[in-house]
Design an enzyme around this catalytic site. Structure first.
Site, PDB file in Angstrom:
ATOM      1  N   ASP A  23       0.824  -1.213   0.000  1.00 17.71           N
ATOM      2  CA  ASP A  23       0.000   0.000   0.000  1.00 17.71           C
ATOM      3  C   ASP A  23       0.856   1.260   0.000  1.00 17.71           C
ATOM      4  O   ASP A  23       1.958   1.280   0.534  1.00 17.71           O
ATOM      5  CB  ASP A  23      -0.946  -0.012   1.217  1.00 17.71           C
ATOM      6  CG  ASP A  23      -2.151   0.895   1.001  1.00 17.71           C
ATOM      7  OD1 ASP A  23      -2.387   1.328  -0.144  1.00 17.71           O
ATOM      8  OD2 ASP A  23      -2.857   1.175   1.994  1.00 17.71           O
ATOM      9  N   ASN A  48     -10.676  -3.317  -5.742  1.00 12.27           N
ATOM     10  CA  ASN A  48      -9.883  -2.366  -6.542  1.00 12.27           C
ATOM     11  C   ASN A  48     -10.470  -2.132  -7.939  1.00 12.27           C
ATOM     12  O   ASN A  48     -10.074  -1.184  -8.622  1.00 12.27           O
ATOM     13  CB  ASN A  48      -8.414  -2.806  -6.646  1.00 12.27           C
ATOM     14  CG  ASN A  48      -7.629  -2.583  -5.362  1.00 12.27           C
ATOM     15  OD1 ASN A  48      -6.698  -3.333  -5.050  1.00 12.27           O
ATOM     16  ND2 ASN A  48      -7.973  -1.554  -4.603  1.00 12.27           N
TER      17      ASN A  48
HETATM   18  C1  IPE Z   1      -5.762  -2.847  -0.239  1.00 10.56           C
HETATM   19  O1  IPE Z   1      -5.304  -1.564  -0.502  1.00 10.56           O
HETATM   20  C2  IPE Z   1      -5.653  -3.690  -1.458  1.00 10.56           C
HETATM   21  C3  IPE Z   1      -4.298  -3.935  -1.928  1.00 10.56           C
HETATM   22  C4  IPE Z   1      -3.212  -3.571  -1.314  1.00 10.56           C
HETATM   23  C5  IPE Z   1      -4.184  -4.668  -3.152  1.00 10.56           C
HETATM   24  P1  IPE Z   1      -6.333  -0.363  -0.824  1.00 10.56           P
HETATM   25  O2  IPE Z   1      -5.509   0.848  -0.964  1.00 10.56           O
HETATM   26  O3  IPE Z   1      -7.181  -0.749  -1.971  1.00 10.56           O
HETATM   27  O4  IPE Z   1      -7.218  -0.375   0.495  1.00 10.56           O
HETATM   28  P2  IPE Z   1      -8.156   0.742   1.150  1.00 10.56           P
HETATM   29  O5  IPE Z   1      -9.145   1.139   0.096  1.00 10.56           O
HETATM   30  O6  IPE Z   1      -7.278   1.879   1.543  1.00 10.56           O
HETATM   31  O7  IPE Z   1      -8.759   0.070   2.327  1.00 10.56           O
HETATM   32  C1  IPE Z   2      -1.301  -0.116  -3.459  1.00  9.93           C
HETATM   33  O1  IPE Z   2      -1.132   1.251  -3.585  1.00  9.93           O
HETATM   34  C2  IPE Z   2      -1.477  -0.810  -4.784  1.00  9.93           C
HETATM   35  C3  IPE Z   2      -2.846  -1.266  -5.038  1.00  9.93           C
HETATM   36  C4  IPE Z   2      -3.835  -1.259  -4.213  1.00  9.93           C
HETATM   37  C5  IPE Z   2      -3.106  -1.785  -6.369  1.00  9.93           C
HETATM   38  P1  IPE Z   2      -2.365   2.247  -3.674  1.00  9.93           P
HETATM   39  O2  IPE Z   2      -2.699   2.443  -5.107  1.00  9.93           O
HETATM   40  O3  IPE Z   2      -3.478   1.797  -2.819  1.00  9.93           O
HETATM   41  O4  IPE Z   2      -1.703   3.569  -3.088  1.00  9.93           O
HETATM   42  P2  IPE Z   2      -2.416   4.689  -2.217  1.00  9.93           P
HETATM   43  O5  IPE Z   2      -3.048   3.986  -1.041  1.00  9.93           O
HETATM   44  O6  IPE Z   2      -3.425   5.339  -3.092  1.00  9.93           O
HETATM   45  O7  IPE Z   2      -1.313   5.602  -1.812  1.00  9.93           O
HETATM   46 MG    MG Z   3      -4.102   2.254  -0.915  1.00 10.96          MG
END
Ligand code: IPE
Ligand code: IPE
Ligand code: MG
Length: 241
Positions: free
Chosen positions: A15, A63
Site C-alpha cells: 500500500d 480495486n
Molecule cells: C488494499 O489496498 C488492497 C491492496 C493492497 C491490493 P487499498 O488501498 O485498496 O485499500 P483501502 O481502500 O485503503 O482500504
Molecule cells: C497499493 O497502492 C497498490 C494497489 C492497491 C493496487 P495504492 O494504489 O493503494 O496507493 P495509495 O493507497 O493510493 O497511496
Molecule cells: Mg491504498
C-alpha cells in the site's frame, strides 16, 4: 538484535504506491511501477532470510472500483512484469502461485498467471502467493460453495467439517500467516486473508511500499521477535505473565 525470529509465512499488503508518486509529482502509474520494482528484490531478500511463504496483496476484488485507466495499467503491468519476474524467481528456485477469483480477470492476464505457475511449480526454496482479484470474503464464500457441492455429492460428511478440512477448500493450501505487514501507515486489513491471518502479528510501518526495502524488513523482524505469541494460552516462560 541477535537471534531474530523468522516468520514462516509473511503477508504483505502492498500500500501507498499512489501517495509515493503524488509526493514526487508523478502519476499513480509511476507509483505502481516503483512498487512492482520493489516487489522484485524485496521478496527474494525475504526468502534469503529464511521466510518460506509470502502472500502479497496486489489487487483486491474492491480495486475494480478504481478508474478504468488505473485498472488497465495494473492489469497490463501484470503481463509485462510477470514475464521478467518469473524468470528471475525461477532462477532463485522460488515457486509462484496465485489466489483470487478468476472471474472478472482478462484472458491475457489469466494466461500469464497460468504460464508463471506452470514454469515455477517444482521450485522448492520458497513460495510467493500473489493475491490478485482477491477478497477474503470472496474466498470464504467460494470455499463454502465447494464444500456444499462436495457434501451434496456425498464426497465429504458435513458433520466432520473442522478447521483443517475447511482450510483445504481455500484458494491455496497455505500455513497460517505469522507476520502481516501493511505499508503506508493505514491500520486496516481491507479484506485480506481473513482466515489465514487469524493469529498473525500485525506491523504497520509508515513507509510507502516503494520505499519499504531490506532495512525496513529487518526492523519488522526485530519487532516480530519482541512479540509474545500466546495463541490464547499462557506463555509461562515470559516474565511478564
Ligand atoms: C488494499 O489496498 C488492497 C491492496 C493492497 C491490493 P487499498 O488501498 O485498496 O485499500 P483501502 O481502500 O485503503 O482500504
Ligand atoms: C497499493 O497502492 C497498490 C494497489 C492497491 C493496487 P495504492 O494504489 O493503494 O496507493 P495509495 O493507497 O493510493 O497511496
Ligand atoms: Mg491504498
Amino acid at each position: 538484535m541477535e537471534n531474530l525470529k523468522i516468520p514462516n509465512h509473511v503477508g504483505v499488503i502492498v500500500d501507498g504506491n499512489g501517495r509515493w508518486a503524488q509526493e514526487r509529482g508523478l502519476s499513480r502509474s509511476e507509483g505502481h511501477k516503483a512498487g512492482a520494482e520493489n516487489v522484485e528484490n524485496l521478496f527474494i531478500y525475504m526468502i534469503n532470510r529464511g521466510v518460506k511463504f509470502i502472500s502479497a496483496y496486489v489487487f483486491s476484488t474492491e480495486n475494480f472500483k478504481r478508474s478504468q485507466d488505473e485498472v488497465k495499467y495494473l492489469m497490463d503491468m501484470v503481463i509485462w512484469k510477470f514475464k521478467t519476474l518469473s524468470k528471475k524467481y525461477d532462477k532463485e528456485n522460488i515457486r509462484i502461485i496465485f489466489s483470487g477469483r478468476k472471474d472478472g480477470l482478462r484472458s491475457d492476464v489469466l494466461k500469464v498467471m497460468q504460464d508463471v505457475t506452470e514454469k515455477t511449480k517444482n521450485n522448492t526454496r520458497g513460495t510467493i502467493n500473489f493475491c490478485l482479484n482477491y477478497g477474503g470474503h470472496a474466498e470464504i464464500i467460494d470455499a463454502t460453495k465447494k464444500i456444499h457441492e462436495d457434501a451434496t455429492k456425498g464426497l465429504i460428511n458435513i458433520d466432520e467439517l473442522d478447521e483443517n478440512m475447511y482450510a483445504k477448500y481455500l484458494y491455496q493450501d497455505l500455513p497460517p500467516i505469522d507476520l502481516l505487514i501493511r505499508t503506508s501507515g493505514e491500520m486496516r486489513i481491507s479484506n485480506f486473508m481473513l482466515w489465514q491471518a487469524s493469529y498473525a502479528e500485525f506491523y504497520f510501518p509508515q513507509t510507502y511500499f516503494p520505499d519499504f526495502k531490506e532495512e525496513e524488513f529487518e526492523q519488522a523482524l526485530i519487532e516480530y521477535t519482541k512479540r509474545d505469541r500466546r495463541f490464547g494460552g499462557i506463555n509461562y516462560e515470559n516474565k511478564n505473565n
